[in-house]
Design an enzyme around this catalytic site. Structure first.
Site, PDB file in Angstrom:
ATOM      1  N   GLY A   1       2.539   2.669  10.776  1.00  0.00           N
ATOM      2  CA  GLY A   1       3.524   3.731  10.595  1.00  0.00           C
ATOM      3  C   GLY A   1       4.248   4.123  11.866  1.00  0.00           C
ATOM      4  O   GLY A   1       4.939   5.134  11.915  1.00  0.00           O
TER       5      GLY A   1
ATOM      6  N   GLY B   1       2.773  -0.857   4.378  1.00  0.00           N
ATOM      7  CA  GLY B   1       2.890   0.550   4.015  1.00  0.00           C
ATOM      8  C   GLY B   1       4.347   0.921   3.779  1.00  0.00           C
ATOM      9  O   GLY B   1       4.914   0.660   2.717  1.00  0.00           O
ATOM     10  N   GLY B   2       4.978   1.493   4.788  1.00  0.00           N
ATOM     11  CA  GLY B   2       6.333   2.038   4.659  1.00  0.00           C
ATOM     12  C   GLY B   2       7.340   1.096   4.012  1.00  0.00           C
ATOM     13  O   GLY B   2       8.109   1.500   3.136  1.00  0.00           O
TER      14      GLY B   2
ATOM     15  N   GLU C   1      -5.734  -4.152  10.681  1.00  0.00           N
ATOM     16  CA  GLU C   1      -4.661  -3.181  10.860  1.00  0.00           C
ATOM     17  C   GLU C   1      -4.892  -2.400  12.148  1.00  0.00           C
ATOM     18  O   GLU C   1      -5.653  -1.419  12.142  1.00  0.00           O
ATOM     19  CB  GLU C   1      -4.616  -2.204   9.683  1.00  0.00           C
ATOM     20  CG  GLU C   1      -4.301  -2.855   8.359  1.00  0.00           C
ATOM     21  CD  GLU C   1      -3.655  -1.880   7.393  1.00  0.00           C
ATOM     22  OE1 GLU C   1      -2.557  -2.194   6.914  1.00  0.00           O
ATOM     23  OE2 GLU C   1      -4.218  -0.801   7.147  1.00  0.00           O
TER      24      GLU C   1
ATOM     25  N   HIS D   1      -9.668   1.841   4.802  1.00  0.00           N
ATOM     26  CA  HIS D   1      -8.390   1.954   5.518  1.00  0.00           C
ATOM     27  C   HIS D   1      -8.569   2.904   6.701  1.00  0.00           C
ATOM     28  O   HIS D   1      -9.333   3.870   6.622  1.00  0.00           O
ATOM     29  CB  HIS D   1      -7.313   2.480   4.561  1.00  0.00           C
ATOM     30  CG  HIS D   1      -5.939   2.383   5.146  1.00  0.00           C
ATOM     31  ND1 HIS D   1      -5.457   3.292   6.050  1.00  0.00           N
ATOM     32  CD2 HIS D   1      -4.969   1.447   4.993  1.00  0.00           C
ATOM     33  CE1 HIS D   1      -4.234   2.929   6.421  1.00  0.00           C
ATOM     34  NE2 HIS D   1      -3.919   1.813   5.786  1.00  0.00           N
TER      35      HIS D   1
ATOM     36  N   SER E   1       3.310  -1.846  10.376  1.00  0.00           N
ATOM     37  CA  SER E   1       4.761  -1.965  10.561  1.00  0.00           C
ATOM     38  C   SER E   1       5.317  -3.334  10.190  1.00  0.00           C
ATOM     39  O   SER E   1       6.257  -3.822  10.826  1.00  0.00           O
ATOM     40  CB  SER E   1       5.154  -1.577  11.995  1.00  0.00           C
ATOM     41  OG  SER E   1       4.791  -0.236  12.269  1.00  0.00           O
TER      42      SER E   1
ATOM     43  N   GLU F   1      -6.852   5.218   7.766  1.00  0.00           N
ATOM     44  CA  GLU F   1      -6.581   6.629   7.466  1.00  0.00           C
ATOM     45  C   GLU F   1      -7.802   7.279   6.821  1.00  0.00           C
ATOM     46  O   GLU F   1      -8.091   8.452   7.053  1.00  0.00           O
ATOM     47  CB  GLU F   1      -5.332   6.727   6.569  1.00  0.00           C
ATOM     48  CG  GLU F   1      -4.070   6.464   7.376  1.00  0.00           C
ATOM     49  CD  GLU F   1      -2.937   5.820   6.613  1.00  0.00           C
ATOM     50  OE1 GLU F   1      -2.922   5.861   5.369  1.00  0.00           O
ATOM     51  OE2 GLU F   1      -2.035   5.256   7.279  1.00  0.00           O
TER      52      GLU F   1
ATOM     53  N   ASN G   1       0.869  -1.179   0.000  1.00  0.00           N
ATOM     54  CA  ASN G   1       0.000   0.000   0.000  1.00  0.00           C
ATOM     55  C   ASN G   1       0.901   1.223   0.000  1.00  0.00           C
ATOM     56  O   ASN G   1       1.452   1.596   1.030  1.00  0.00           O
ATOM     57  CB  ASN G   1      -0.913  -0.009   1.236  1.00  0.00           C
ATOM     58  CG  ASN G   1      -1.759   1.260   1.313  1.00  0.00           C
ATOM     59  OD1 ASN G   1      -1.810   2.028   0.352  1.00  0.00           O
ATOM     60  ND2 ASN G   1      -2.409   1.482   2.441  1.00  0.00           N
ATOM     61  N   TRP G   2       1.032   1.819  -1.169  1.00  0.00           N
ATOM     62  CA  TRP G   2       1.949   2.958  -1.300  1.00  0.00           C
ATOM     63  C   TRP G   2       1.393   4.226  -0.652  1.00  0.00           C
ATOM     64  O   TRP G   2       2.098   5.222  -0.536  1.00  0.00           O
ATOM     65  CB  TRP G   2       2.238   3.232  -2.773  1.00  0.00           C
ATOM     66  CG  TRP G   2       3.164   2.243  -3.406  1.00  0.00           C
ATOM     67  CD1 TRP G   2       3.924   1.287  -2.773  1.00  0.00           C
ATOM     68  CD2 TRP G   2       3.456   2.121  -4.796  1.00  0.00           C
ATOM     69  NE1 TRP G   2       4.649   0.587  -3.686  1.00  0.00           N
ATOM     70  CE2 TRP G   2       4.392   1.075  -4.946  1.00  0.00           C
ATOM     71  CE3 TRP G   2       3.025   2.796  -5.940  1.00  0.00           C
ATOM     72  CZ2 TRP G   2       4.891   0.696  -6.189  1.00  0.00           C
ATOM     73  CZ3 TRP G   2       3.519   2.421  -7.181  1.00  0.00           C
ATOM     74  CH2 TRP G   2       4.446   1.387  -7.302  1.00  0.00           C
ATOM     75  N   LYS G   3       0.115   4.233  -0.331  1.00  0.00           N
ATOM     76  CA  LYS G   3      -0.520   5.449   0.206  1.00  0.00           C
ATOM     77  C   LYS G   3      -0.243   6.608  -0.769  1.00  0.00           C
ATOM     78  O   LYS G   3      -0.219   6.383  -1.974  1.00  0.00           O
ATOM     79  CB  LYS G   3      -0.042   5.712   1.627  1.00  0.00           C
ATOM     80  CG  LYS G   3      -0.237   4.458   2.511  1.00  0.00           C
ATOM     81  CD  LYS G   3      -0.033   4.707   3.965  1.00  0.00           C
ATOM     82  CE  LYS G   3      -0.262   3.392   4.727  1.00  0.00           C
ATOM     83  NZ  LYS G   3      -0.162   3.547   6.172  1.00  0.00           N
TER      84      LYS G   3
HETATM   85  P1  13P Z   1       2.926   0.665   7.739  1.00  0.00           P
HETATM   86  O1  13P Z   1       3.394  -0.645   7.156  1.00  0.00           O
HETATM   87  O2  13P Z   1       3.693   1.843   7.243  1.00  0.00           O
HETATM   88  O3  13P Z   1       2.806   0.590   9.228  1.00  0.00           O
HETATM   89  O4  13P Z   1       1.435   0.898   7.178  1.00  0.00           O
HETATM   90  C1  13P Z   1       0.505  -0.112   7.322  1.00  0.00           C
HETATM   91  C2  13P Z   1      -0.680   0.222   6.518  1.00  0.00           C
HETATM   92  O5  13P Z   1      -1.449   1.108   6.860  1.00  0.00           O
HETATM   93  C3  13P Z   1      -0.914  -0.530   5.286  1.00  0.00           C
HETATM   94  O6  13P Z   1      -2.172  -0.304   4.769  1.00  0.00           O
END
Ligand code: 13P
Length: 256
Positions: free
Chosen positions: A173, A233-234, A167, A95, A212, A97, A9-11
């Protein structure tokens, strides 16, 4: 048998050129991976570039959000059919967010999931509790209620196409991964709720863990019986890091 699914997930990251460069390197590193499903959730503006870069590979394209409506006067929105036309096979919905920053509610998320299924796109429906909710011992209630509310419009016939992502908001993050045991506990609960909701075949729905995930912890996370994948994500932003996560079963990765 639930096939593992690893999703990047590149966001809100990467220009078209950066996205294309990532795909080139990832394909070089993975070769022909067929043991797991690999998915890249790109921003809308990079969908075309990633789609083109993925042609001829088994890696699937995903979007990160969608509008529940089919078409019309919805300025700024993207419909499920548009995503299908752009080559998406998956789409993240709900998600944390989007829930926290854009006020998305379960009912809307449920409509989005059903609308995606209607055009043949697999929804990745996200649920997860905040730190405050966990500390108040409300994790099970929150997750069960988000899950029920976010799947109201999903018909049992479609569940082969459904993916759920757990999640925990406090692990996103932050570098604070849930322990594999903490994640497994909630995945088991989600599995039980899916069975209640959809019957025995609810047990076949894949449940990804997100929060994470990185090359160093993916092996222990994937070893849990009810964790069928990761939503990353990251650590998905660099192709070598995401490739290591995808190849979590390889000796090389176990040794890190
Ligand atoms: P991180 O891997 O950066 O914690 O993000 C997780 C996430 O929200 C994936 O959708």
């Amino acid at each position: 048998m639930r096939r593992p699914i690893l999703t990047a997930n590149w966001k809100m990251h990467k220009t078209r050129a950066q996205a294309a460069a990532f795909v080139t390197v990832l394909r070089e590193q993975l070769g022909h991976t067929t043991e797991v499903d690999v998915v890249i959730a790109a921003p809308f503006t990079s969908l075309a570039a990633v789609h083109e870069g993925l042609l001829g590979s088994e890696i699937a394209l995903a979007a990160q959000n969608v509008c529940a409506e089919a078409e019309g006067a919805f300025t700024g929105e993207i419909s499920p059919a548009m995503l299908a036309d752009a080559g998406c096979h998956y789409c993240i919905v709900g998600h944390s967010e989007r829930r926290a920053l854009y006020g998305e509610q379960d009912a809307e998320i449920s409509r989005k999931a059903a609308a995606l299924l209607g055009v043949g796109i697999r929804p990745i429906v996200c649920v997860g509790e905040t730190l405050e909710e966990r500390e108040a011992d409300r994790t099970a209630d929150i997750v069960a209620s988000q899950l029920a509310g976010s799947l109201t419009d999903v018909e049992t016939a479609a569940i082969g196409e459904l993916v759920v992502a757990y999640e925990p908001v406090w692990a996103i993050g932050t570098g604070h991964t849930a322990t594999p045991e903490q994640a497994q506990e909630v995945h088991l609960l989600i599995r039980a709720r899916l069975r209640e909701r959809f019957g025995a075949s609810g047990a076949d729905i894949r449940i990804q863990y997100g929060g994470s995930v990185k090359p160093e912890n993916v092996v222990a996370i994937m070893a849990q019986p009810d964790i069928d994948g990761a939503l990353v994500g990251g650590a998905s932003l660099a192709p070598d890091s995401f490739a290591k996560i995808v190849r979590y079963e390889s000796q090389e990765n176990r040794a890190t």
